[in-house]
Design an enzyme around this catalytic site. Sequence first.
Site, PDB file in Angstrom:
ATOM      1  CG  ASP A 108      -6.836 -12.206   5.333  1.00 33.79           C
ATOM      2  OD1 ASP A 108      -6.395 -12.737   4.292  1.00 33.79           O
ATOM      3  OD2 ASP A 108      -7.782 -11.392   5.338  1.00 33.79           O
ATOM      4  CB  CYS A 168      -5.721  -9.397   3.178  1.00 35.65           C
ATOM      5  SG  CYS A 168      -5.780  -7.737   2.492  1.00 35.65           S
ATOM      6  CB  THR A 188      -8.750  -6.034  -1.240  1.00 38.95           C
ATOM      7  OG1 THR A 188      -8.521  -5.626   0.128  1.00 38.95           O
ATOM      8  CG2 THR A 188     -10.175  -6.536  -1.406  1.00 38.95           C
ATOM      9  CG  HIS A 228       9.912   8.005  -6.854  1.00 40.58           C
ATOM     10  ND1 HIS A 228       9.188   8.804  -7.719  1.00 40.58           N
ATOM     11  CD2 HIS A 228      11.110   7.800  -7.459  1.00 40.58           C
ATOM     12  CE1 HIS A 228       9.916   9.073  -8.794  1.00 40.58           C
ATOM     13  NE2 HIS A 228      11.083   8.463  -8.668  1.00 40.58           N
ATOM     14  CG  HIS A 269      12.380  10.434  -4.313  1.00 40.51           C
ATOM     15  ND1 HIS A 269      11.191  10.954  -4.767  1.00 40.51           N
ATOM     16  CD2 HIS A 269      13.129  10.189  -5.412  1.00 40.51           C
ATOM     17  CE1 HIS A 269      11.203  11.005  -6.084  1.00 40.51           C
ATOM     18  NE2 HIS A 269      12.377  10.551  -6.511  1.00 40.51           N
TER      19      HIS A 269
HETATM   20  C1  RB5 Z   1     -11.544 -10.969   4.279  1.00 38.63           C
HETATM   21  O1  RB5 Z   1     -12.803 -11.399   3.866  1.00 38.63           O
HETATM   22  C2  RB5 Z   1     -11.194  -9.663   3.606  1.00 38.63           C
HETATM   23  O2  RB5 Z   1     -11.979  -8.637   4.082  1.00 38.63           O
HETATM   24  C3  RB5 Z   1      -9.719  -9.358   3.802  1.00 38.63           C
HETATM   25  O3  RB5 Z   1      -8.966 -10.408   3.312  1.00 38.63           O
HETATM   26  C4  RB5 Z   1      -9.202  -8.114   3.105  1.00 38.63           C
HETATM   27  O4  RB5 Z   1      -9.531  -8.132   1.747  1.00 38.63           O
HETATM   28  C5  RB5 Z   1      -9.486  -6.833   3.733  1.00 38.63           C
HETATM   29  O5  RB5 Z   1      -9.038  -5.763   3.297  1.00 38.63           O
END
Ligand code: RB5
Length: 143
Positions: A8, A65, A67, A98, A133
């Site tokens: 993203d 993304c 996180t 695994h 596994h």
């Molecule tokens: C975008 O601001 C953020 O929410 C997205 O990149 C991600 O971290 C969501 O899990």
Amino acid sequence: MNISIASDHAGYELKEIIKNYFDMNGINYADFGTNSAESVDYPIYAKKVCASIQTGESDFGILVCGTGIGMCISANKHRDIRAACCHDTYSAKMARLHNDANVITMGSRVIGSGLAIDIIKKFLATDFEGGRHFKRVNMYDSL
Ligand code: RB5
């Protein structure tokens, strides 16, 4: 080995750095976007990468993304996709060994690009161990 990659807006910059690593090392990949830091919805990009694995066009997917969490949750909604959010090399190795993970997700706001590339190297270099596994992977694949 074919790899599909997407991000993203939050992961866009790290995605470009990962692509540069692939270019420098002759690793095949397909980029499914996004193509700028303009805000987009990450499930759309997770779906594109997952579809490329489901059709056999790609062997592995990389999703970035902010996180790594939203991409991971989104990817794991798709049949035959086993996504792991990894921010260390041990988890990346174990996700392959695994869990037979076929998608790795990472957060650009969590780790730096050097570690991200080490994690990807470990993920791509590790084979599924199989054995005991298999049964467990089949169990969650059939949920
Ligand atoms: C975008 O601001 C953020 O929410 C997205 O990149 C991600 O971290 C969501 O899990």
